[in-house]
Every structure is written in structure tokens, then in C-alpha cells.
Design a protein around this motif. Structure first.
Motif, PDB file in Angstrom:
ATOM      1  N   UNK A 117       0.864  -1.275  -0.140  1.00 12.61           N
ATOM      2  CA  UNK A 117       0.002  -0.046   0.063  1.00 12.61           C
ATOM      3  C   UNK A 117       0.850   1.355  -0.097  1.00 12.61           C
ATOM      4  N   UNK A 118       0.264   2.427  -0.476  1.00 11.49           N
ATOM      5  CA  UNK A 118       1.012   3.681  -0.501  1.00 11.49           C
ATOM      6  C   UNK A 118       1.028   4.170   1.178  1.00 11.49           C
ATOM      7  N   UNK A 119       2.410   4.509   1.429  1.00 11.40           N
ATOM      8  CA  UNK A 119       2.513   5.060   2.987  1.00 11.40           C
ATOM      9  C   UNK A 119       2.467   6.389   2.795  1.00 11.40           C
ATOM     10  N   UNK A 120       3.115   7.143   2.015  1.00 10.47           N
ATOM     11  CA  UNK A 120       2.677   8.712   2.061  1.00 10.47           C
ATOM     12  C   UNK A 120       3.471   9.232   0.929  1.00 10.47           C
ATOM     13  N   UNK A 121       3.091  10.340   0.637  1.00  8.12           N
ATOM     14  CA  UNK A 121       4.021  11.271  -0.274  1.00  8.12           C
ATOM     15  C   UNK A 121       4.460  12.672   0.375  1.00  8.12           C
ATOM     16  N   UNK A 122       5.719  12.834   0.332  1.00  5.69           N
ATOM     17  CA  UNK A 122       6.257  13.888   0.776  1.00  5.69           C
ATOM     18  C   UNK A 122       6.175  15.417   0.003  1.00  5.69           C
ATOM     19  N   UNK A 123       6.487  16.471   0.584  1.00 11.68           N
ATOM     20  CA  UNK A 123       6.352  17.535  -0.235  1.00 11.68           C
ATOM     21  C   UNK A 123       6.945  17.598  -1.976  1.00 11.68           C
ATOM     22  N   UNK A 124       7.745  16.685  -2.218  1.00 13.84           N
ATOM     23  CA  UNK A 124       8.578  16.782  -3.380  1.00 13.84           C
ATOM     24  C   UNK A 124       7.874  15.767  -4.294  1.00 13.84           C
ATOM     25  N   UNK A 125       6.914  15.170  -3.754  1.00 13.62           N
ATOM     26  CA  UNK A 125       6.059  13.923  -4.440  1.00 13.62           C
ATOM     27  C   UNK A 125       6.975  12.731  -4.554  1.00 13.62           C
ATOM     28  N   UNK A 126       7.997  12.442  -3.599  1.00 16.62           N
ATOM     29  CA  UNK A 126       8.792  11.132  -3.668  1.00 16.62           C
ATOM     30  C   UNK A 126       7.466  10.190  -3.530  1.00 16.62           C
ATOM     31  N   UNK A 127       7.777   8.864  -4.044  1.00 14.02           N
ATOM     32  CA  UNK A 127       7.013   7.737  -3.479  1.00 14.02           C
ATOM     33  C   UNK A 127       7.299   7.077  -2.174  1.00 14.02           C
ATOM     34  N   UNK A 128       6.458   6.851  -1.331  1.00 14.24           N
ATOM     35  CA  UNK A 128       7.053   6.036  -0.290  1.00 14.24           C
ATOM     36  C   UNK A 128       5.990   4.975  -0.195  1.00 14.24           C
ATOM     37  N   UNK A 129       6.301   3.734  -0.005  1.00 14.05           N
ATOM     38  CA  UNK A 129       5.434   2.583   0.117  1.00 14.05           C
ATOM     39  C   UNK A 129       5.821   1.888   1.349  1.00 14.05           C
ATOM     40  N   UNK A 130       4.849   1.082   1.965  1.00 14.55           N
ATOM     41  CA  UNK A 130       4.848   0.467   3.231  1.00 14.55           C
ATOM     42  C   UNK A 130       5.463  -1.081   2.983  1.00 14.55           C
ATOM     43  N   UNK A 131       6.570  -1.737   3.382  1.00 10.54           N
ATOM     44  CA  UNK A 131       6.912  -2.931   3.492  1.00 10.54           C
ATOM     45  C   UNK A 131       6.204  -3.939   4.143  1.00 10.54           C
ATOM     46  N   UNK A 132       5.519  -4.992   4.099  1.00 11.46           N
ATOM     47  CA  UNK A 132       4.968  -5.671   4.680  1.00 11.46           C
ATOM     48  C   UNK A 132       5.835  -6.653   5.522  1.00 11.46           C
ATOM     49  N   UNK A 133       5.679  -6.847   7.052  1.00 15.44           N
ATOM     50  CA  UNK A 133       6.769  -7.935   7.819  1.00 15.44           C
ATOM     51  C   UNK A 133       6.731  -9.195   6.880  1.00 15.44           C
ATOM     52  N   UNK A 134       5.616  -9.756   6.229  1.00 18.59           N
ATOM     53  CA  UNK A 134       5.735 -11.083   5.425  1.00 18.59           C
ATOM     54  C   UNK A 134       6.696 -11.034   4.236  1.00 18.59           C
ATOM     55  N   UNK A 135       6.676  -9.810   3.828  1.00 20.22           N
ATOM     56  CA  UNK A 135       7.561  -9.659   2.601  1.00 20.22           C
ATOM     57  C   UNK A 135       9.081  -9.824   3.205  1.00 20.22           C
ATOM     58  N   UNK A 136       9.527  -9.173   4.228  1.00 19.07           N
ATOM     59  CA  UNK A 136      10.790  -9.078   4.752  1.00 19.07           C
ATOM     60  C   UNK A 136      11.171 -10.377   5.336  1.00 19.07           C
ATOM     61  N   UNK A 137      10.337 -11.172   5.820  1.00 21.48           N
ATOM     62  CA  UNK A 137      10.429 -12.586   6.444  1.00 21.48           C
ATOM     63  C   UNK A 137      10.642 -13.507   5.042  1.00 21.48           C
ATOM     64  N   UNK A 138       9.937 -13.489   4.139  1.00 21.13           N
ATOM     65  CA  UNK A 138       9.847 -14.161   2.994  1.00 21.13           C
ATOM     66  C   UNK A 138      11.407 -14.006   2.274  1.00 21.13           C
ATOM     67  N   UNK A 139      11.529 -12.837   1.916  1.00 20.76           N
ATOM     68  CA  UNK A 139      12.706 -12.273   1.128  1.00 20.76           C
ATOM     69  C   UNK A 139      13.927 -12.858   1.886  1.00 20.76           C
TER      70      UNK A 139
END
Length: 386
Positions: A1-23
Motif C-alpha cells: 500500500x502507499x504509505x505517504x507522499x512528501x512535499x516533493x512527491x517522492x513515492x513512499x511505500x510500506x513494506x509488509x513484515x511478511x515480505x521481509x521474512x519471505x525475502x
């Protein structure tokens, strides 16, 4: 999911704990700490960014696996490629807090089959569980404005040359889909087949680290441009044996290192040195150039296959030389070895021999054996199955 955008519209995305463990679990099969780290970060990056891209902009976006499996790429090079409607995104993930410059491995810039259209700088924060795309650029911009560091074979592009607003990338793709993004590259040279095989054998040593820095880039690059070389290197470094399937030879499916006698003769090789009869019919003949590591001699290993009335496979094995003097060195040995490691037969060259051969033998289907070429303390072994 999209986590947030800052003032320069850089893209921030949330990393799921499951993805961290699987990777993390997937990364443990790599043969080096560097490969494990590359796999860990890139798998997280791909698992997080690709679903977002498919949901928001490009439903048909896919991970690039045309040339090599991603696991084989990450074993030696940092970066992930994604295909989107004829264009290629290259994502380079890093945990570094320093975003003053964007580094891009040379492979993604200089190899014709690897280069991309857009390059995305990805910062990953595992502790807080997010990634952000802090800038992007094109292949043209990298070639024109970056600096190259030969010590680590990376291109470095200052932050000021990156576009931080990733939403513009999608706008440009819609408004100007044919906009040039790639610089023209010089034509690369192809390695001679025998040298490529020797180089692959050398790099397969699991004790070697930083493989991409072990040989000149022109050699390394041409290895990666071959369709199956990197995957073979990946498998060999993980201890997975490469077995030559002789049954497939009857369907004209040959391993790259086993060439036809005609191809070898085109390089100037004199086939009469192997004492072959031109009248032989209904047989398959393939040769492999063998370079014994630690020696300065090159040899030609010949296999001749023919089917028997009882459906077994008749096999002849012969060993010759490509170099002057044409006589084989004394003590050069050719051996047939069973799957259990027993030497079934062997022959040793004399100083007057220009070839040696094993006695013709027969194998039923799905039988495994090995052929060994050895000289002094150096040896080459190829494993086969029928």
C-alpha cells in the motif's frame, strides 16, 4: 500500500513484515554474503513496488526474466528490472541514508540486453518498514552526465540530475510514449567459446567473492550476454552439478560448450588429428575444447554416439590436441568413471601420441557416468547421463 507522499512527491511505500521474512528466507540459498544481501533487498523491492505499479499505472507490468532468472542476477549484481509495454524500469535498492548521488552498476548501463529506459533510485528502511523512490532518470542521462568509477564498476549520478517527482514519469509516458530514453552503445565483442567455458569454470569457484570485479568487464559482460551462462554460474556456485544429457542430443539439443566438428574446423582445426572416418553414418559427433586449469595446453574431447540394436547407446571417447606440438604430453590421462566414482577404464598418452581413446562402451538409458581428463595434478571432469 502507499504509505505517504512528501512535499516533493517522492513515492513512499510500506513494506509488509511478511515480505521481509519471505525475502530473507529466499536470500539464504545464495553462495556469498553479497549475493544474499542483493537478493534480500531486491526481493523486498520487487514484492513491494511491482504490486503498487500494477494497481496504479501498469496492470501488465512484469519482472524481467527474459535472459536470466532474477536469483542468478542478484547473486552477482544489484538491481531489478521491470517490463512495462516495451519499456524497462531498472530499480536499484539501497539501505544507505546518503542520497547525494545515485549509483548504478555498469552491467545495467553498458550491456545491450540489460539496459533500461528509466532508472529508479530506491531507499529501503527495514527498521521502519518502508521504501521510497527518491529520484529517477533515463539511460541517456546516465551516459551523458554520470561519472564512472573503475574500482567498483559503478556509474554515479549527482542528485541534482535526478527527477524527484515520479508522477512525471507516468505523465511523460502518456504524453510522449516515443520519447528517446536510451543512449547508443558500441557493439560488444563475443568471447570465443573455449575461453568463455574456461572463464565460467574459473568463476564457479565458490570461494571467489565480488565476481563482477574478478575479470575485465569486456569478458565479464560478454559472459552475461550469453543466454544461459549466468544461470549455469549460479547453479555451479551453489553446488548444483551440470550434467550433459546425451539423450537430448538425438533431438538436436546440445549444451553450448559441446559444438559440432564442422564448427571447430571453421576455426582452422585439422579434424584428421582425431583420426575420424568420413564414411561414418547415423552417428552424432560433438567436441568440447578443454583447458586444464594450471596448464598452458588446450585439448579436444570428442564423443561419438550411435544407437545399438538393443536400444543401448554406443559411445566412443577420444582426446586430441589443438596446439603445436601436435603430440600429446606424456602422462595425459583419459578415464571413464562410474556414478559411484569407480574408474572403469583409462588410457595414458605417450610422448608420440597425437590422440588417445577409450575402448568403445555401451550404456542403457538413464545411466550416469563421467569422463576425466587429467595431467599431473590438474584435471577436468564432465558428468553425463544417457
Amino acid at each position: 500500500m502507499t504509505f505517504s507522499f512528501d512535499t516533493t512527491t517522492q513515492l513512499w511505500l510500506e513494506i509488509s513484515p511478511a515480505s521481509i521474512e519471505q525475502s530473507w528466507q529466499q536470500s539464504q540459498s545464495c553462495s556469498t554474503p553479497e549475493g544474499r544481501w542483493h537478493t534480500y533487498l531486491n526481493q523486498i523491492c520487487l514484492n513491494t513496488f511491482l504490486p503498487w505499479l500494477q494497481a496504479e499505472y501498469e496492470p501488465n507490468a512484469t519482472a524481467w526474466q527474459t535472459l536470466h532468472p532474477l536469483a542468478a542476477i542478484w547473486e552477482v549484481v544489484n538491481g531489478t528490472a521491470i517490463e512495462i509495454q516495451g519499456k524497462r524500469l531498472i530499480l536499484i535498492p539501497s539501505k544507505s541514508l546518503d542520497t547525494s548521488e545515485f549509483y548504478i552498476p555498469q552491467e545495467w548501463v553498458d550491456l545491450p540486453s540489460w539496459i533500461g529506459d528509466y532508472y529508479l533510485a530506491v531507499q529501503i528502511n527495514l527498521d521502519e518498514g518502508w521504501l521510497r523512490i527518491w529520484g529517477y532518470t533515463t539511460h541517456q542521462e546516465i551516459v551523458a552526465k554520470s561519472s564512472y568509477d573503475a574500482s567498483d564498476r559503478n556509474y554515479y549520478l549527482e542528485e541534482e540530475f535526478l527527477n524527484q517527482d515520479i508522477t512525471l514519469l507516468w505523465v511523460i509516458r502518456q504524453v510522449s510514449p516515443a520519447e528517446p530514453t536510451r543512449a547508443t552503445l558500441p557493439i560488444t565483442q563475443t568471447l570465443q567459446q573455449n575461453y568463455g567455458a574456461s572463464l565460467l569454470q574459473r568463476l564457479s569457484n565458490p570461494d571467489l567473492a565480488l565476481l563482477r570485479l574478478q575479470v575485465p568487464f569486456e569478458f565479464w559482460g560478454t559472459l552475461l550476454e550469453e543466454s544461459s551462462t549466468l544461470e549455469r554460474l549460479y547453479q555451479q556456485r551453489r553446488g548444483v552439478k551440470q550434467i550433459v544429457n546425451l539423450g537430448q542430443w538425438w533431438q538436436n539439443r546440445f549444451e553450448e560448450t559441446w559444438q559440432s566438428l564442422e564448427n571447430l574446423m571453421e576455426t582452422g582445426y585439422n579434424a584428421s588429428l582425431l583420426n575420424l572416418r568420413d564414411s561414418e553414418q547415423n552417428v552424432i559427433k560433438r567436441v568440447k575444447l578443454v583447458n586444464l586449469e594450471g596448464t598452458d595446453r588446450q585439448f579436444v574431447l570428442l564423443l561419438v554416439l550411435e544407437t545399438e540394436p538393443d536400444r543401448r547407446l554406443g559411445i566412443r571417447v577420444r582426446l586430441g590436441t589443438t596446439e603445436s606440438p601436435l603430440c600429446l604430453p606424456s602422462n595425459l590421462r583419459l578415464a571413464l568413471i562410474s556414478a559411484s566414482g569407480e574408474i572403469l577404464q583409462s588410457v595414458e598418452a605417450r610422448s608420440v601420441d597425437n590422440f588417445i581413446q577409450l575402448k568403445r562402451f555401451k550404456c542403457p538409458k538413464k545411466m550416469r557416468f563421467s569422463i576425466e581428463v587429467s595431467l599431473d595434478n590438474f584435471s577436468f571432469i564432465e558428468e553425463f547421463t544417457t
